[in-house]
Motif scaffolding. Structure first.
Motif, PDB file in Angstrom:
ATOM      1  N   ILE A 257       0.825  -1.215   0.000  1.00 33.54           N
ATOM      2  CA  ILE A 257       0.000   0.000   0.000  1.00 33.54           C
ATOM      3  C   ILE A 257       0.861   1.269   0.000  1.00 33.54           C
ATOM      4  O   ILE A 257       0.627   2.165  -0.818  1.00 33.54           O
ATOM      5  CB  ILE A 257      -0.991  -0.025   1.179  1.00 33.54           C
ATOM      6  CG1 ILE A 257      -2.029  -1.133   0.944  1.00 33.54           C
ATOM      7  CG2 ILE A 257      -1.685   1.324   1.339  1.00 33.54           C
ATOM      8  CD1 ILE A 257      -3.033  -1.300   2.056  1.00 33.54           C
TER       9      ILE A 257
ATOM     10  N   GLY B 258       2.430   1.621  -3.423  1.00 35.52           N
ATOM     11  CA  GLY B 258       1.419   2.034  -4.401  1.00 35.52           C
ATOM     12  C   GLY B 258       1.076   3.507  -4.280  1.00 35.52           C
ATOM     13  O   GLY B 258       0.890   4.195  -5.294  1.00 35.52           O
TER      14      GLY B 258
ATOM     15  N   LEU C 203      -1.779  -5.742  -4.740  1.00 34.72           N
ATOM     16  CA  LEU C 203      -2.015  -4.628  -3.812  1.00 34.72           C
ATOM     17  C   LEU C 203      -1.402  -3.333  -4.337  1.00 34.72           C
ATOM     18  O   LEU C 203      -2.019  -2.264  -4.272  1.00 34.72           O
ATOM     19  CB  LEU C 203      -1.431  -4.973  -2.442  1.00 34.72           C
ATOM     20  CG  LEU C 203      -2.169  -6.057  -1.659  1.00 34.72           C
ATOM     21  CD1 LEU C 203      -1.342  -6.509  -0.460  1.00 34.72           C
ATOM     22  CD2 LEU C 203      -3.526  -5.557  -1.193  1.00 34.72           C
TER      23      LEU C 203
ATOM     24  N   GLN D 254      -3.524  -2.151  -7.442  1.00 36.70           N
ATOM     25  CA  GLN D 254      -4.820  -1.581  -7.063  1.00 36.70           C
ATOM     26  C   GLN D 254      -4.640  -0.224  -6.386  1.00 36.70           C
ATOM     27  O   GLN D 254      -5.378   0.722  -6.671  1.00 36.70           O
ATOM     28  CB  GLN D 254      -5.547  -2.538  -6.119  1.00 36.70           C
ATOM     29  CG  GLN D 254      -6.093  -3.782  -6.800  1.00 36.70           C
ATOM     30  CD  GLN D 254      -7.382  -3.512  -7.552  1.00 36.70           C
ATOM     31  OE1 GLN D 254      -7.825  -2.381  -7.656  1.00 36.70           O
ATOM     32  NE2 GLN D 254      -7.989  -4.560  -8.068  1.00 36.70           N
ATOM     33  N   THR D 255      -3.675  -0.133  -5.466  1.00 37.67           N
ATOM     34  CA  THR D 255      -3.458   1.127  -4.735  1.00 37.67           C
ATOM     35  C   THR D 255      -2.988   2.224  -5.674  1.00 37.67           C
ATOM     36  O   THR D 255      -3.486   3.361  -5.614  1.00 37.67           O
ATOM     37  CB  THR D 255      -2.420   0.918  -3.615  1.00 37.67           C
ATOM     38  OG1 THR D 255      -2.841  -0.152  -2.771  1.00 37.67           O
ATOM     39  CG2 THR D 255      -2.270   2.185  -2.779  1.00 37.67           C
TER      40      THR D 255
ATOM     41  N   CYS E  57      -5.230   5.555  -6.381  1.00 39.46           N
ATOM     42  CA  CYS E  57      -4.689   6.845  -5.918  1.00 39.46           C
ATOM     43  C   CYS E  57      -4.331   7.756  -7.081  1.00 39.46           C
ATOM     44  O   CYS E  57      -4.494   8.986  -6.993  1.00 39.46           O
ATOM     45  CB  CYS E  57      -3.454   6.599  -5.053  1.00 39.46           C
ATOM     46  SG  CYS E  57      -3.808   5.860  -3.449  1.00 39.46           S
TER      47      CYS E  57
ATOM     48  N   LEU F  14      -6.161   9.387  -0.124  1.00 42.45           N
ATOM     49  CA  LEU F  14      -6.312   7.964   0.171  1.00 42.45           C
ATOM     50  C   LEU F  14      -7.725   7.636   0.642  1.00 42.45           C
ATOM     51  O   LEU F  14      -8.263   6.573   0.335  1.00 42.45           O
ATOM     52  CB  LEU F  14      -5.291   7.546   1.230  1.00 42.45           C
ATOM     53  CG  LEU F  14      -5.245   6.050   1.566  1.00 42.45           C
ATOM     54  CD1 LEU F  14      -4.940   5.233   0.324  1.00 42.45           C
ATOM     55  CD2 LEU F  14      -4.225   5.780   2.662  1.00 42.45           C
TER      56      LEU F  14
ATOM     57  N   VAL G  45      -8.800  -0.253  -2.681  1.00 44.90           N
ATOM     58  CA  VAL G  45      -7.718  -0.711  -1.803  1.00 44.90           C
ATOM     59  C   VAL G  45      -8.260  -1.696  -0.772  1.00 44.90           C
ATOM     60  O   VAL G  45      -7.678  -2.772  -0.542  1.00 44.90           O
ATOM     61  CB  VAL G  45      -7.034   0.487  -1.101  1.00 44.90           C
ATOM     62  CG1 VAL G  45      -5.985  -0.006  -0.108  1.00 44.90           C
ATOM     63  CG2 VAL G  45      -6.398   1.413  -2.129  1.00 44.90           C
TER      64      VAL G  45
END
Length: 317
Positions: free
Chosen positions: A116, A119, A199, A202-203, A207, A235, A242
């Motif tokens: 995360i 990302g 992860l 996707q993050t 974002c 975020l 996320v």
């Protein structure tokens, strides 16, 4: 909301029955049976003993009837008894859950801790070294097979360097915490690499879309610190994809990692499932199917609820 939750639970019931029915039918259609394997292990069985064993296991009935009997027992809280060990299926699975949680949970937790933030930084500074690192990790996690990474790790760190054990959860003569940790490092790293790519992707995607919105520029123009702009405004509005990526790892944690557990000889749910399928131990396979199916269905219900909490625009019908 409560009406929606009840509705989702009621909808999940036929899905659960469908999943378990398909698993049971597929097992029944597989070549060989538990009876054949048990008979092969004891060549002294007479024809009468063979038929008695078949009747005692309930294998003399059609697959559909056996499934309905299993479903009835399950609704009473009985998962049955293993054909191989004569132990309660619930006891066998309970003994394997903690090792799977330890291994897969550790790998996924580290992937979340690293994936995360990487990302976020890749989205905050696109086309920089952070973006290159994130792209490399996402590509590696998506393309490198788990068995290849496992074998490569064993070759380098166990065979060549001799710094990490290649098999098991602990040494028989040493069950200390440091011994558990050193056995955990390699398999958990393999699982981490397999989870971190999704992860990060996707993050970064969520974002990157949010960071270019006008309200982010407005927040900066008001003199709000960059950290607050990224976390509170950026975020927060990118949480849905996320959170989805994070929660979808839960079935993976509960169900274990089959290939990794097999290669490293880790006594978890994944390795138990492979052994049970090979032995045609139907009650244990069905018990694991119940565990995984229930986890997936509950995770999806939790996701639907969280979507409404994270985005007020989402309403419950």
């Amino acid at each position: 909301m409560w009406r929606y939750i009840v509705k989702r639970i009621l909808t999940a019931v036929p899905i659960f029955i469908g999943i378990t029915a398909v698993v049971y039918i597929l097992m029944s259609l597989a070549p060989g049976s538990a009876l054949d394997i048990l008979a092969d292990s004891d060549t002294k069985l007479s024809a009468e003993q063979y038929n008695d064993l078949k009747a005692s296991l309930g294998l003399d009935k059609p697959a559909a009837v056996r499934y309905l009997i299993w479903l009835g027992d399950f609704l009473k809280g009985d998962l049955g008894v293993s054909y191989r060990s004569n132990q309660e299926v619930s006891l066998i699975i309970s003994q394997r859950i903690l090792p799977s949680l330890l291994l897969t949970g550790t790998g996924v937790f580290i992937a979340i801790l690293l994936g995360i933030p990487i990302g976020i930084m890749a989205a905050y500074k696109p086309y920089t070294k952070w973006d290159s690192i994130s792209s490399f990790l996402a590509l590696a996690g998506a393309t490198l097979p788990g068995f290849f990474i496992s074998i490569l790790g064993i070759y380098i760190f166990s065979m060549k360097l001799g710094v990490l054990p290649s098999k098991g959860m602990y040494h028989v003569s040493d069950k200390s915490i440091p011994d558990y940790v050193i056995h955990l490092i390699m398999p958990a790293s393999v699982i981490c690499l397999g989870s971190i790519g999704g992860l990060i992707k996707q993050t970064r995607g969520a974002c990157l879309e949010v960071f270019n919105e006008e309200y982010m520029k407005t927040a900066r123009s008001k003199g709000i610190s960059e950290w607050n702009v990224i976390i509170r405004h950026g975020l927060r509005n990118a949480l849905i994809p996320v959170v989805t990526a994070v929660l979808l790892e839960i079935p993976h944690i509960i169900g274990g990692s089959t290939i990794t557990e097999q290669i490293f000889g880790w006594p978890g749910i994944g390795s138990l499932m492979i052994a049970s399928i090979n032995n045609r131990d139907y009650p244990v396979v069905m018990g694991i199917a119940v565990l995984i199916a229930t986890t997936v269905l509950i995770t999806n219900i939790i996701l639907d609820i969280l979507y409404g909490l994270l985005d007020p625009r989402i309403t419950y019908g």
